[in-house]
Design a protein around this motif. Structure first.
Motif, PDB file in Angstrom:
ATOM      1  N   ASN A  24       0.848  -1.187   0.000  1.00 24.23           N
ATOM      2  CA  ASN A  24       0.000   0.000   0.000  1.00 24.23           C
ATOM      3  C   ASN A  24       0.885   1.239   0.000  1.00 24.23           C
ATOM      4  O   ASN A  24       1.640   1.477   0.935  1.00 24.23           O
ATOM      5  CB  ASN A  24      -0.907  -0.002   1.239  1.00 24.23           C
ATOM      6  CG  ASN A  24      -1.856   1.182   1.263  1.00 24.23           C
ATOM      7  OD1 ASN A  24      -1.989   1.916   0.279  1.00 24.23           O
ATOM      8  ND2 ASN A  24      -2.530   1.370   2.383  1.00 24.23           N
ATOM      9  N   GLY A  30      -6.679   4.463   3.379  1.00 25.37           N
ATOM     10  CA  GLY A  30      -6.890   4.178   1.968  1.00 25.37           C
ATOM     11  C   GLY A  30      -5.887   3.146   1.487  1.00 25.37           C
ATOM     12  O   GLY A  30      -4.920   2.819   2.187  1.00 25.37           O
ATOM     13  N   VAL A  32      -3.691   2.035  -2.081  1.00 29.38           N
ATOM     14  CA  VAL A  32      -3.264   2.219  -3.465  1.00 29.38           C
ATOM     15  C   VAL A  32      -2.168   1.195  -3.761  1.00 29.38           C
ATOM     16  O   VAL A  32      -1.137   1.163  -3.091  1.00 29.38           O
ATOM     17  CB  VAL A  32      -2.737   3.645  -3.730  1.00 29.38           C
ATOM     18  CG1 VAL A  32      -2.058   3.723  -5.096  1.00 29.38           C
ATOM     19  CG2 VAL A  32      -3.870   4.657  -3.657  1.00 29.38           C
ATOM     20  N   SER A 135     -11.686  13.888  -5.925  1.00 29.71           N
ATOM     21  CA  SER A 135     -11.912  12.502  -5.520  1.00 29.71           C
ATOM     22  C   SER A 135     -13.009  11.921  -6.393  1.00 29.71           C
ATOM     23  O   SER A 135     -13.910  12.642  -6.826  1.00 29.71           O
ATOM     24  CB  SER A 135     -12.337  12.411  -4.051  1.00 29.71           C
ATOM     25  OG  SER A 135     -11.291  12.802  -3.194  1.00 29.71           O
ATOM     26  N   PHE A 160      -1.182  12.239  -5.095  1.00 31.89           N
ATOM     27  CA  PHE A 160      -2.196  12.084  -4.053  1.00 31.89           C
ATOM     28  C   PHE A 160      -1.955  13.139  -2.979  1.00 31.89           C
ATOM     29  O   PHE A 160      -0.802  13.472  -2.671  1.00 31.89           O
ATOM     30  CB  PHE A 160      -2.126  10.698  -3.404  1.00 31.89           C
ATOM     31  CG  PHE A 160      -2.566   9.573  -4.292  1.00 31.89           C
ATOM     32  CD1 PHE A 160      -3.897   9.193  -4.335  1.00 31.89           C
ATOM     33  CD2 PHE A 160      -1.654   8.902  -5.089  1.00 31.89           C
ATOM     34  CE1 PHE A 160      -4.315   8.155  -5.149  1.00 31.89           C
ATOM     35  CE2 PHE A 160      -2.057   7.863  -5.910  1.00 31.89           C
ATOM     36  CZ  PHE A 160      -3.396   7.484  -5.944  1.00 31.89           C
ATOM     37  N   MET A 181      -6.828   2.050  -6.905  1.00 29.13           N
ATOM     38  CA  MET A 181      -7.243   2.772  -5.699  1.00 29.13           C
ATOM     39  C   MET A 181      -8.481   2.080  -5.133  1.00 29.13           C
ATOM     40  O   MET A 181      -9.412   1.781  -5.884  1.00 29.13           O
ATOM     41  CB  MET A 181      -7.589   4.229  -6.035  1.00 29.13           C
ATOM     42  CG  MET A 181      -6.497   5.004  -6.720  1.00 29.13           C
ATOM     43  SD  MET A 181      -7.020   6.699  -7.199  1.00 29.13           S
ATOM     44  CE  MET A 181      -8.015   6.341  -8.651  1.00 29.13           C
ATOM     45  N   THR A 185      -9.863   5.246   0.120  1.00 29.73           N
ATOM     46  CA  THR A 185      -9.007   6.219  -0.569  1.00 29.73           C
ATOM     47  C   THR A 185      -9.774   7.468  -0.989  1.00 29.73           C
ATOM     48  O   THR A 185      -9.337   8.605  -0.743  1.00 29.73           O
ATOM     49  CB  THR A 185      -8.346   5.583  -1.805  1.00 29.73           C
ATOM     50  OG1 THR A 185      -7.549   4.471  -1.401  1.00 29.73           O
ATOM     51  CG2 THR A 185      -7.462   6.596  -2.526  1.00 29.73           C
ATOM     52  N   GLN A 186     -10.930   7.297  -1.630  1.00 32.74           N
ATOM     53  CA  GLN A 186     -11.666   8.452  -2.152  1.00 32.74           C
ATOM     54  C   GLN A 186     -12.248   9.321  -1.035  1.00 32.74           C
ATOM     55  O   GLN A 186     -12.487  10.514  -1.244  1.00 32.74           O
ATOM     56  CB  GLN A 186     -12.786   7.985  -3.092  1.00 32.74           C
ATOM     57  CG  GLN A 186     -12.327   7.086  -4.221  1.00 32.74           C
ATOM     58  CD  GLN A 186     -11.258   7.711  -5.088  1.00 32.74           C
ATOM     59  OE1 GLN A 186     -11.230   8.916  -5.314  1.00 32.74           O
ATOM     60  NE2 GLN A 186     -10.349   6.879  -5.592  1.00 32.74           N
ATOM     61  N   TRP A 189      -8.503  10.958   0.495  1.00 29.06           N
ATOM     62  CA  TRP A 189      -7.431  11.463  -0.361  1.00 29.06           C
ATOM     63  C   TRP A 189      -7.978  12.099  -1.633  1.00 29.06           C
ATOM     64  O   TRP A 189      -8.971  11.634  -2.190  1.00 29.06           O
ATOM     65  CB  TRP A 189      -6.488  10.327  -0.756  1.00 29.06           C
ATOM     66  CG  TRP A 189      -5.693   9.769   0.384  1.00 29.06           C
ATOM     67  CD1 TRP A 189      -6.106   8.837   1.301  1.00 29.06           C
ATOM     68  CD2 TRP A 189      -4.353  10.117   0.742  1.00 29.06           C
ATOM     69  NE1 TRP A 189      -5.117   8.575   2.210  1.00 29.06           N
ATOM     70  CE2 TRP A 189      -4.018   9.352   1.889  1.00 29.06           C
ATOM     71  CE3 TRP A 189      -3.399  10.981   0.212  1.00 29.06           C
ATOM     72  CZ2 TRP A 189      -2.773   9.437   2.507  1.00 29.06           C
ATOM     73  CZ3 TRP A 189      -2.159  11.076   0.825  1.00 29.06           C
ATOM     74  CH2 TRP A 189      -1.858  10.311   1.963  1.00 29.06           C
ATOM     75  N   HIS A 191      -6.717  13.263  -5.626  1.00 29.56           N
ATOM     76  CA  HIS A 191      -5.670  12.918  -6.581  1.00 29.56           C
ATOM     77  C   HIS A 191      -5.767  13.843  -7.787  1.00 29.56           C
ATOM     78  O   HIS A 191      -6.788  14.461  -8.039  1.00 29.56           O
ATOM     79  CB  HIS A 191      -5.754  11.448  -7.002  1.00 29.56           C
ATOM     80  CG  HIS A 191      -7.062  11.027  -7.577  1.00 29.56           C
ATOM     81  ND1 HIS A 191      -8.085  10.507  -6.814  1.00 29.56           N
ATOM     82  CD2 HIS A 191      -7.541  11.062  -8.844  1.00 29.56           C
ATOM     83  CE1 HIS A 191      -9.119  10.223  -7.581  1.00 29.56           C
ATOM     84  NE2 HIS A 191      -8.812  10.555  -8.827  1.00 29.56           N
TER      85      HIS A 191
END
Length: 213
Positions: A24, A30, A32, A135, A160, A181, A185-186, A189, A191
């Motif tokens: 990760n 999150g 990724v 996001s 990110f 992702m 995450t959304q 974070w 991006h």
């Protein structure tokens, strides 16, 4: 090689091609995973050309505070059925899969262990075209679902930024590579694809995702 730059620490880390695909890259809140290149340069260039020529590209649109904007960047939307997908106050309807997209979707599913029913594609003609911080939190997307991002063409930096701490992580996405992702995450974070004057060739990006009704 995979180059990761953590702005929070100021350190540049260089990783060999043999990477841990389960690692990760986010420090918290999150997940990724970056799989690097999934195919040879010849195969990646084949798909790059096929996508440039075979996708029904359209200039992206947005309605912000009542004003209609049309971007240089082009987009396309494909899926299992004629899904509606809305963002920036504009609604798109999914087109039927092309043979190339079906093969690439199967590859993304096999590598990530996830399933996808749609794909949003972006065409950036040069490094001067990018994407602002955002996001992928549209209401039609599966909550905490996986988004598989495949890149073809020019290598570009993908960034990110944590919504609260502002910590930043940069990953350079290679031709024929996959980044996934998922989880929270959304929610935590942002991006973006930063513009750059160092790149003068196109990049095609596929984001496989899951629409829920």
């Amino acid at each position: 090689m995979i180059l990761i730059h953590s702005i929070s620490t100021g350190k540049m880390e260089l990783f060999s091609r043999e990477i841990d695909e389960t690692k990760n890259w986010l420090p918290k809140e999150g997940t990724v995973n970056y799989y690097g290149k999934l195919m040879s340069s010849e195969e990646a260039n084949f798909y790059y050309k096929a996508l440039l020529e075979g996708i029904e590209w359209r200039n992206d649109e947005a309605v912000i505070f009542g004003k209609h904007y049309i971007t240089k960047r082009k987009v396309a939307w494909y899926g299992d059925q004629r899904f509606e997908y809305s963002y920036s106050n504009v609604t798109k309807h999914a087109l039927p899969w092309t043979p190339e997209l079906i093969k690439l979707k199967a590859l993304a599913e096999a590598k990530s262990g996830e399933t996808y029913n749609s794909c949003l594609l972006n065409l950036y003609h040069s490094g001067e075209e990018g994407m602002a911080w955002h996001s992928d939190g549209e209401k039609d997307l599966k909550k905490n679902g996986a988004i598989a991002s495949m890149s073809f063409g020019a290598e570009r930096k993908f960034a990110f930024k944590h919504k609260e701490t502002k910590e930043k992580i940069d990953i350079f996405l290679e031709n024929g590579s996959l980044l996934v992702m998922k989880d929270a995450t959304q929610s935590h974070w942002l991006h973006r694809l930063p513009p750059t004057k160092k790149v003068d060739s196109p990049r095609v990006n596929l984001t496989f995702r899951t629409i829920e009704r």
